[in-house]
Design a protein around this motif. Sequence first.
Motif, PDB file in Angstrom:
ATOM      1  N   ASN A   1       0.889  -1.332  -0.043  1.00  0.00           N
ATOM      2  CA  ASN A   1       0.002  -0.007  -0.128  1.00  0.00           C
ATOM      3  C   ASN A   1       0.824   1.183   0.149  1.00  0.00           C
ATOM      4  O   ASN A   1       1.954   1.143   0.689  1.00  0.00           O
ATOM      5  N   PRO A   2       0.484   2.236  -0.874  1.00  0.00           N
ATOM      6  CA  PRO A   2       1.434   3.460  -0.589  1.00  0.00           C
ATOM      7  C   PRO A   2       1.549   3.816   0.678  1.00  0.00           C
ATOM      8  O   PRO A   2       2.589   4.400   0.812  1.00  0.00           O
ATOM      9  N   GLY A   3       0.728   3.724   1.580  1.00  0.00           N
ATOM     10  CA  GLY A   3       0.861   4.211   2.872  1.00  0.00           C
ATOM     11  C   GLY A   3       1.665   3.619   3.649  1.00  0.00           C
ATOM     12  O   GLY A   3       2.235   3.937   4.972  1.00  0.00           O
ATOM     13  N   ASP A   4       1.809   2.429   3.364  1.00  0.00           N
ATOM     14  CA  ASP A   4       3.078   1.619   4.060  1.00  0.00           C
ATOM     15  C   ASP A   4       4.400   1.760   3.727  1.00  0.00           C
ATOM     16  O   ASP A   4       5.327   1.428   4.430  1.00  0.00           O
ATOM     17  N   VAL A   5       4.694   2.291   2.698  1.00  0.00           N
ATOM     18  CA  VAL A   5       5.993   2.878   2.285  1.00  0.00           C
ATOM     19  C   VAL A   5       6.440   4.420   3.254  1.00  0.00           C
ATOM     20  O   VAL A   5       5.780   5.159   3.136  1.00  0.00           O
ATOM     21  N   ILE A   6       7.696   4.049   3.867  1.00  0.00           N
ATOM     22  CA  ILE A   6       8.034   5.209   4.628  1.00  0.00           C
ATOM     23  C   ILE A   6       8.968   6.000   3.901  1.00  0.00           C
ATOM     24  O   ILE A   6       9.993   5.552   3.103  1.00  0.00           O
ATOM     25  N   SER A   7       8.744   7.237   3.834  1.00  0.00           N
ATOM     26  CA  SER A   7       9.557   8.061   2.921  1.00  0.00           C
ATOM     27  C   SER A   7      10.898   8.408   3.517  1.00  0.00           C
ATOM     28  O   SER A   7      11.281   8.324   4.805  1.00  0.00           O
ATOM     29  N   GLU A   8      11.799   8.504   2.849  1.00  0.00           N
ATOM     30  CA  GLU A   8      13.239   8.664   3.355  1.00  0.00           C
ATOM     31  C   GLU A   8      13.617  10.279   3.322  1.00  0.00           C
ATOM     32  O   GLU A   8      14.595  10.595   3.980  1.00  0.00           O
ATOM     33  N   GLU A   9      12.849  11.079   2.952  1.00  0.00           N
ATOM     34  CA  GLU A   9      12.862  12.500   2.976  1.00  0.00           C
ATOM     35  C   GLU A   9      12.351  12.967   4.498  1.00  0.00           C
ATOM     36  O   GLU A   9      11.434  12.363   4.951  1.00  0.00           O
ATOM     37  N   PRO A  10      13.335  13.822   5.068  1.00  0.00           N
ATOM     38  CA  PRO A  10      12.758  14.427   6.391  1.00  0.00           C
ATOM     39  C   PRO A  10      11.615  15.147   6.402  1.00  0.00           C
ATOM     40  O   PRO A  10      11.203  15.719   5.475  1.00  0.00           O
ATOM     41  N   GLU A  11      10.586  14.641   7.400  1.00  0.00           N
ATOM     42  CA  GLU A  11       9.161  15.323   7.380  1.00  0.00           C
ATOM     43  C   GLU A  11       9.116  15.778   9.131  1.00  0.00           C
ATOM     44  O   GLU A  11       9.596  14.985   9.804  1.00  0.00           O
ATOM     45  N   THR A  12       8.181  16.700   9.012  1.00  0.00           N
ATOM     46  CA  THR A  12       7.892  16.976  10.493  1.00  0.00           C
ATOM     47  C   THR A  12       6.896  16.100  10.945  1.00  0.00           C
ATOM     48  O   THR A  12       6.146  15.366  10.418  1.00  0.00           O
ATOM     49  N   VAL A  13       6.633  15.936  12.334  1.00  0.00           N
ATOM     50  CA  VAL A  13       5.735  15.198  13.020  1.00  0.00           C
ATOM     51  C   VAL A  13       4.520  15.784  12.411  1.00  0.00           C
ATOM     52  O   VAL A  13       3.693  14.564  12.146  1.00  0.00           O
ATOM     53  N   GLU A  14       4.308  16.741  12.427  1.00  0.00           N
ATOM     54  CA  GLU A  14       2.897  16.973  11.854  1.00  0.00           C
ATOM     55  C   GLU A  14       2.743  16.721  10.419  1.00  0.00           C
ATOM     56  O   GLU A  14       1.309  16.225  10.098  1.00  0.00           O
ATOM     57  N   GLU A  15       3.423  17.011   9.592  1.00  0.00           N
ATOM     58  CA  GLU A  15       3.352  16.504   8.214  1.00  0.00           C
ATOM     59  C   GLU A  15       3.122  14.797   8.098  1.00  0.00           C
ATOM     60  O   GLU A  15       2.261  14.399   7.300  1.00  0.00           O
ATOM     61  N   LYS A  16       3.821  14.170   8.832  1.00  0.00           N
ATOM     62  CA  LYS A  16       3.802  12.682   9.066  1.00  0.00           C
ATOM     63  C   LYS A  16       2.258  12.143   9.595  1.00  0.00           C
ATOM     64  O   LYS A  16       1.661  11.404   8.965  1.00  0.00           O
ATOM     65  N   THR A  17       1.682  12.887  10.381  1.00  0.00           N
ATOM     66  CA  THR A  17       0.408  12.570  10.869  1.00  0.00           C
ATOM     67  C   THR A  17      -0.703  12.982  10.286  1.00  0.00           C
ATOM     68  O   THR A  17      -1.673  12.479  10.441  1.00  0.00           O
ATOM     69  N   GLN A  18      -0.429  13.685   9.292  1.00  0.00           N
ATOM     70  CA  GLN A  18      -1.485  14.137   8.221  1.00  0.00           C
ATOM     71  C   GLN A  18      -1.575  13.111   7.041  1.00  0.00           C
ATOM     72  O   GLN A  18      -2.551  13.101   6.058  1.00  0.00           O
ATOM     73  N   GLN A  19      -0.664  12.107   6.756  1.00  0.00           N
ATOM     74  CA  GLN A  19      -0.549  11.153   5.534  1.00  0.00           C
ATOM     75  C   GLN A  19      -1.403   9.934   6.008  1.00  0.00           C
ATOM     76  O   GLN A  19      -1.738   9.613   7.377  1.00  0.00           O
ATOM     77  N   LEU A  20      -2.081   9.602   4.964  1.00  0.00           N
ATOM     78  CA  LEU A  20      -3.020   8.355   5.252  1.00  0.00           C
ATOM     79  C   LEU A  20      -2.487   7.042   4.597  1.00  0.00           C
ATOM     80  O   LEU A  20      -2.046   7.117   3.406  1.00  0.00           O
ATOM     81  N   ALA A  21      -2.555   5.969   5.197  1.00  0.00           N
ATOM     82  CA  ALA A  21      -2.042   4.602   4.686  1.00  0.00           C
ATOM     83  C   ALA A  21      -3.489   4.227   3.839  1.00  0.00           C
ATOM     84  O   ALA A  21      -3.073   3.598   2.846  1.00  0.00           O
ATOM     85  N   VAL A  22      -4.561   4.543   4.200  1.00  0.00           N
ATOM     86  CA  VAL A  22      -5.652   3.991   3.447  1.00  0.00           C
ATOM     87  C   VAL A  22      -6.747   5.047   3.427  1.00  0.00           C
ATOM     88  O   VAL A  22      -6.828   5.730   4.405  1.00  0.00           O
ATOM     89  N   ASP A  23      -7.221   5.275   2.119  1.00  0.00           N
ATOM     90  CA  ASP A  23      -8.388   6.413   1.839  1.00  0.00           C
ATOM     91  C   ASP A  23      -9.164   5.751   0.905  1.00  0.00           C
ATOM     92  O   ASP A  23      -8.989   6.164  -0.396  1.00  0.00           O
ATOM     93  N   SER A  24     -10.064   4.692   1.150  1.00  0.00           N
ATOM     94  CA  SER A  24     -10.929   4.220   0.179  1.00  0.00           C
ATOM     95  C   SER A  24     -12.267   3.702   0.890  1.00  0.00           C
ATOM     96  O   SER A  24     -12.344   3.301   2.171  1.00  0.00           O
TER      97      SER A  24
END
Length: 89
Positions: A14-37
Amino acid sequence: MEDNKEKETHRAVNPGDVISEEPETVEEKTQQLAVDSPDITGEQIQVPAFFGVKEPDGEEKALHHVRDAEEISDVIRQARVDEEGNRIW
């Protein structure tokens, strides 16, 4: 051959299971969705990719729903509810 070729991942991931290697803030990370369907009933289901938690020392961090699942479970077990139904961590 394209120069800007994206990293290939297994098609079953799932696209949400892939962890980005780019640095992100805690707030940016918590806004990401693993599933939206929609589920089988048609109701839209949203599952966050990261869960934001606050450490006892006050530091905030984002726990990934797959990589940090055991730590997320530990945090949930520590939650308490007061007499008015408010969650106390």
